[in-house]
Design a protein around this motif. Sequence first.
Motif, short mmCIF file in Angstrom:
data_model
loop_
_atom_site.label_atom_id
_atom_site.label_comp_id
_atom_site.label_asym_id
_atom_site.label_seq_id
_atom_site.Cartn_x
_atom_site.Cartn_y
_atom_site.Cartn_z
N LYS A 187 44.04 -16.59 -38.48
CA LYS A 187 42.65 -16.39 -38.10
C LYS A 187 41.93 -15.75 -39.28
O LYS A 187 42.43 -14.83 -39.91
CB LYS A 187 42.55 -15.48 -36.88
CG LYS A 187 41.12 -15.14 -36.48
CD LYS A 187 41.11 -14.15 -35.33
CE LYS A 187 39.68 -13.71 -35.01
NZ LYS A 187 39.06 -12.98 -36.13
N THR A 188 40.76 -16.27 -39.60
CA THR A 188 39.95 -15.69 -40.66
C THR A 188 38.70 -15.08 -40.03
O THR A 188 38.63 -14.89 -38.83
CB THR A 188 39.58 -16.75 -41.71
OG1 THR A 188 38.88 -17.84 -41.06
CG2 THR A 188 40.84 -17.32 -42.36
N LYS A 189 37.72 -14.76 -40.83
CA LYS A 189 36.52 -14.11 -40.32
C LYS A 189 35.72 -15.04 -39.41
O LYS A 189 35.84 -16.26 -39.46
CB LYS A 189 35.65 -13.64 -41.47
CG LYS A 189 35.15 -14.75 -42.38
CD LYS A 189 34.32 -14.18 -43.51
CE LYS A 189 33.81 -15.31 -44.41
NZ LYS A 189 32.98 -14.77 -45.52
N GLU A 190 34.90 -14.42 -38.56
CA GLU A 190 33.98 -15.13 -37.67
C GLU A 190 34.68 -16.13 -36.76
O GLU A 190 34.23 -17.27 -36.59
CB GLU A 190 32.88 -15.82 -38.48
CG GLU A 190 32.02 -14.82 -39.28
CD GLU A 190 30.98 -15.52 -40.11
OE1 GLU A 190 31.01 -16.78 -40.16
OE2 GLU A 190 30.15 -14.83 -40.72
N ASP A 191 35.85 -15.73 -36.20
CA ASP A 191 36.56 -16.55 -35.22
C ASP A 191 36.91 -17.94 -35.75
O ASP A 191 36.95 -18.92 -34.99
CB ASP A 191 35.74 -16.69 -33.93
CG ASP A 191 35.60 -15.36 -33.21
OD1 ASP A 191 36.49 -14.51 -33.37
OD2 ASP A 191 34.58 -15.16 -32.51
#
Length: 242
Positions: free
Chosen positions: A155-159
């Motif tokens: 998982k990276t930023k902003e879902d």
Amino acid sequence: MNKCKFFAMVALIAVGLCGTVAAKEKEIVYQPFELDKLIHEIDEPCAPIVTEDYIIFTADVDYRSVGIAFDFENYQTIHPFQVLMKVDADGNKTPVHLFYCYERKHKIQTIKYRLIMDGLWTTDPLNPNKEYDDSVNLYFSKVDNLGTIYEYTEKTKEDSVRFIYKGEEGLDLHLAGTFTNWDPWIYTLEETSPGFYELSLPLPTGKYYYNYYIGLTPILDNTNPEKAFTLDGRSASVIVVD
């Protein structure tokens, strides 16, 4: 980990190990060229050897069978060692050492493990790096300070989730899962470097099951250790977006 639970688990796994083929009776299976070269450069059993892609564990050939179990698998799987054979000009084979290669598929900074040597659970006699666990009154061998491992699905930023696959070059690789109703034609991974595929996809909070596909053939994510069976009985990789 509860002590009684740990020893019960150890007993069950040890029974399974007794049915495996002794490491000395096994020949080396096919290895990638770079790994095969590295294994043959090890002249004698030694402490774990760490590279960017592998950790190589070795043991003395005096043991009839050796296996290794890892903390990130809750010590529930025993991986058998193989034997490295040296062949002279006359074709005579001499065992050099026993070995197991762990491919570093996901981001782990410290690995704890125990060896099963001729049926007995023990720490690695070649690795001085050990840690005592009060909850089970046992020492565990460990390899730490592993540094950065090659990229993996996360998982990276902003879902958003960055899906990663590492394999052969030139694949037509697709992504499908519960977020596509298992339609394998909606998303295609891009080969950003030889044999390295990736795709970033925004996903809302939830738990998702997925596989990669070549045509209609499903392939588990080889950079994600989280696996499960779905309700319809298929094997799938799992990721949770918080």
